[in-house]
Design a protein around this motif. Structure first.
Motif, mmCIF file in Angstrom:
data_model
loop_
_atom_site.group_PDB
_atom_site.id
_atom_site.type_symbol
_atom_site.label_atom_id
_atom_site.label_comp_id
_atom_site.label_asym_id
_atom_site.label_seq_id
_atom_site.Cartn_x
_atom_site.Cartn_y
_atom_site.Cartn_z
ATOM 1 N N ARG A 164 21.541 0.852 84.266
ATOM 2 C CA ARG A 164 21.267 1.524 82.990
ATOM 3 C C ARG A 164 22.404 2.464 82.617
ATOM 4 N NH1 ARG A 164 14.822 3.018 82.614
ATOM 5 N NH2 ARG A 164 14.024 1.199 83.706
ATOM 6 N N GLN A 165 22.958 3.138 83.605
ATOM 7 C CA GLN A 165 24.072 4.030 83.290
ATOM 8 C C GLN A 165 25.303 3.221 82.881
ATOM 9 O OE1 GLN A 165 23.927 6.750 82.149
ATOM 10 N NE2 GLN A 165 24.324 8.390 83.603
ATOM 11 N N ARG A 166 25.457 2.044 83.427
ATOM 12 C CA ARG A 166 26.546 1.159 82.988
ATOM 13 C C ARG A 166 26.343 0.763 81.531
ATOM 14 N NH1 ARG A 166 29.624 -1.453 87.232
ATOM 15 N NH2 ARG A 166 28.945 -0.677 89.272
ATOM 16 N N ILE A 167 25.095 0.533 81.140
ATOM 17 C CA ILE A 167 24.794 0.212 79.742
ATOM 18 C C ILE A 167 25.137 1.386 78.848
ATOM 19 C CG2 ILE A 167 22.937 -0.333 78.122
ATOM 20 C CD1 ILE A 167 21.556 -1.804 80.465
ATOM 21 N N ALA A 168 24.804 2.592 79.299
ATOM 22 C CA ALA A 168 25.137 3.792 78.526
ATOM 23 C C ALA A 168 26.649 3.947 78.373
ATOM 24 C CB ALA A 168 24.540 5.025 79.193
ATOM 25 N N ILE A 169 27.379 3.628 79.413
ATOM 26 C CA ILE A 169 28.844 3.689 79.346
ATOM 27 C C ILE A 169 29.364 2.623 78.397
ATOM 28 C CG2 ILE A 169 30.968 3.414 80.675
ATOM 29 C CD1 ILE A 169 29.422 4.546 83.105
ATOM 30 N N ALA A 170 28.763 1.434 78.449
ATOM 31 C CA ALA A 170 29.164 0.355 77.536
ATOM 32 C C ALA A 170 28.946 0.770 76.089
ATOM 33 C CB ALA A 170 28.377 -0.918 77.854
ATOM 34 N N ARG A 171 27.837 1.448 75.816
ATOM 35 C CA ARG A 171 27.567 1.930 74.458
ATOM 36 C C ARG A 171 28.653 2.896 74.002
ATOM 37 N NH1 ARG A 171 21.989 5.009 73.627
ATOM 38 N NH2 ARG A 171 22.902 6.255 75.312
ATOM 39 N N ALA A 172 29.136 3.730 74.913
ATOM 40 C CA ALA A 172 30.151 4.727 74.561
ATOM 41 C C ALA A 172 31.516 4.095 74.307
ATOM 42 C CB ALA A 172 30.252 5.776 75.663
ATOM 43 N N ILE A 173 31.888 3.103 75.109
ATOM 44 C CA ILE A 173 33.227 2.526 74.967
ATOM 45 C C ILE A 173 33.292 1.441 73.899
ATOM 46 C CG2 ILE A 173 33.745 3.037 77.384
ATOM 47 C CD1 ILE A 173 33.423 0.071 78.015
ATOM 48 N N ALA A 174 32.143 0.959 73.420
ATOM 49 C CA ALA A 174 32.140 -0.117 72.421
ATOM 50 C C ALA A 174 32.805 0.309 71.123
ATOM 51 C CB ALA A 174 30.710 -0.577 72.150
ATOM 52 N N THR A 175 32.806 1.607 70.835
ATOM 53 C CA THR A 175 33.376 2.113 69.589
ATOM 54 C C THR A 175 34.870 2.414 69.705
ATOM 55 O OG1 THR A 175 32.862 4.397 70.173
ATOM 56 C CG2 THR A 175 31.167 3.155 68.982
ATOM 57 N N ASN A 176 35.465 2.070 70.855
ATOM 58 C CA ASN A 176 36.873 2.397 71.110
ATOM 59 C C ASN A 176 37.105 3.906 71.065
ATOM 60 O OD1 ASN A 176 37.647 -0.331 71.381
ATOM 61 N ND2 ASN A 176 37.913 -0.527 69.162
ATOM 62 N N ALA A 177 36.180 4.656 71.636
ATOM 63 C CA ALA A 177 36.278 6.116 71.643
ATOM 64 C C ALA A 177 37.508 6.584 72.402
ATOM 65 C CB ALA A 177 35.024 6.713 72.268
ATOM 66 N N ARG A 178 38.087 7.691 71.937
ATOM 67 C CA ARG A 178 39.245 8.270 72.615
ATOM 68 C C ARG A 178 38.832 9.371 73.591
ATOM 69 N NH1 ARG A 178 43.845 6.531 70.416
ATOM 70 N NH2 ARG A 178 45.011 8.158 71.488
ATOM 71 N N LEU A 179 37.648 9.959 73.374
ATOM 72 C CA LEU A 179 37.123 10.986 74.264
ATOM 73 C C LEU A 179 35.656 10.684 74.540
ATOM 74 C CD1 LEU A 179 37.183 13.767 75.736
ATOM 75 C CD2 LEU A 179 36.530 14.797 73.540
ATOM 76 N N ILE A 180 35.285 10.654 75.811
ATOM 77 C CA ILE A 180 33.896 10.451 76.190
ATOM 78 C C ILE A 180 33.417 11.689 76.936
ATOM 79 C CG2 ILE A 180 32.270 9.090 77.562
ATOM 80 C CD1 ILE A 180 33.893 6.649 77.012
ATOM 81 N N ILE A 181 32.337 12.282 76.436
ATOM 82 C CA ILE A 181 31.730 13.440 77.083
ATOM 83 C C ILE A 181 30.708 12.931 78.089
ATOM 84 C CG2 ILE A 181 30.396 15.549 76.729
ATOM 85 C CD1 ILE A 181 31.526 15.604 73.873
#
Length: 275
Positions: free
Chosen positions: A98-115
């Motif tokens: 589930r945490q991998r899914i949460a990380i996937a959600r964050a990186i899907a937008t090509n984010a430059r900063l992840i909190i």
């Protein structure tokens, strides 16, 4: 304040997050994403994995089904999950997945900063190392930065390049990760690392005891917020608020021990940043 890029070709810009509106707010949301502490409550149980990951893409104005499907599949592969898992619900996965899914959600937008808000504290110890390794691999591959929030000093030190130590909402010390962890200067930082388990049982440890209760963050003490519990408190600490001052080339501390007005012979939730 937050730093970021409005596009790959534009110069760095500085955002006052509280004042962003319209296109600037959208640009900020595209550049900054978050991974929360509890993977059991941060994913909607009524949405399939594909919907969870695609939701921020749609919110940012991406409506092409082909583009969204490609982004979702790529994100799942990057975090070590099968793209076919997009049709499953969160309850069909373990906590680490589930945490991998949460990380996937964050990186899907090509984010430059992840909190990352204590992203491994709710996971089994055996899974934490896997998620930490994944985060490091993603950073190397995608070139993004992390703002890692945590209380586990070993984890913060391991993943961070720079550490900022906070007490009651105020930064009391900042510095390079390894240097700060090996040679803390602020009394609160010293107390944190003195209370942590050493990497090796035979390592010498500072005997530093902090007494008293943590004051209310809604009604913090005057002056230095740590002064009611500080083992080297001075008279001025209850009246004046110390500023972050430079100590050497790579360290800053908010403590009167180092402002030149004392002999500096006293004992000198961590936030780490990786970029």
């Amino acid at each position: 304040m937050a730093r970021g890029h409005e596009s790959e070709t534009m110069d760095e810009v500085v955002w006052d997050v509280s004042k962003l509106k319209g296109k600037d707010l959208l640009a900020y949301r595209r550049a900054v994403q978050a991974v929360f502490q509890d993977p059991y409550s941060s994913l909607s149980p009524r949405m399939r994995v594909g919907e969870i990951i695609s939701e921020p893409l749609e919110a940012q104005g991406i409506h092409s089904k082909e583009t969204i499907s490609g982004r979702v599949g790529e994100a799942l592969e990057l975090v070590g999950l099968n793209p076919a898992h997009r049709r499953l619900f969160p309850h069909e996965f373990s906590g680490g997945q589930r945490q991998r899914i949460a990380i996937a959600r964050a990186i899907a937008t090509n984010a430059r900063l992840i909190i990352l808000d204590e992203p491994v504290s709710a996971l089994d110890v055996s899974i934490r190392a896997q998620i930490m390794t994944l985060l490091e691999e993603l950073q190397q591959r995608l070139g993004m930065s992390y703002l890692f929030i945590g209380h586990d000093l070993a984890t913060v030190t391991h993943i961070s390049h720079q550490i900022a130590v906070m007490y009651l909402g105020k930064i009391v010390e900042m510095g390079e990760s390894q240097d700060l962890s090996l040679n803390p200067r602020h009394p609160y930082t010293k107390a944190l690392f003195a209370a942590a388990l050493p990497s090796f049982p035979d390592d010498p440890r500072d005997d530093l005891v902090v007494t008293g209760e943590v004051p209310s963050a809604l009604n913090p003490p005057s002056g230095c917020r740590f002064h009611p519990r500080c083992p080297v408190v001075m008279a001025r600490c209850s009246e004046q608020t110390p500023d972050l001052i430079q100590i050497g080339e790579t360290r800053q501390a908010a403590c009167f021990l180092y402002d030149g007005s004392s002999d500096g012979l006293g004992v000198g939730a961590a936030v780490g940043t990786g970029s």
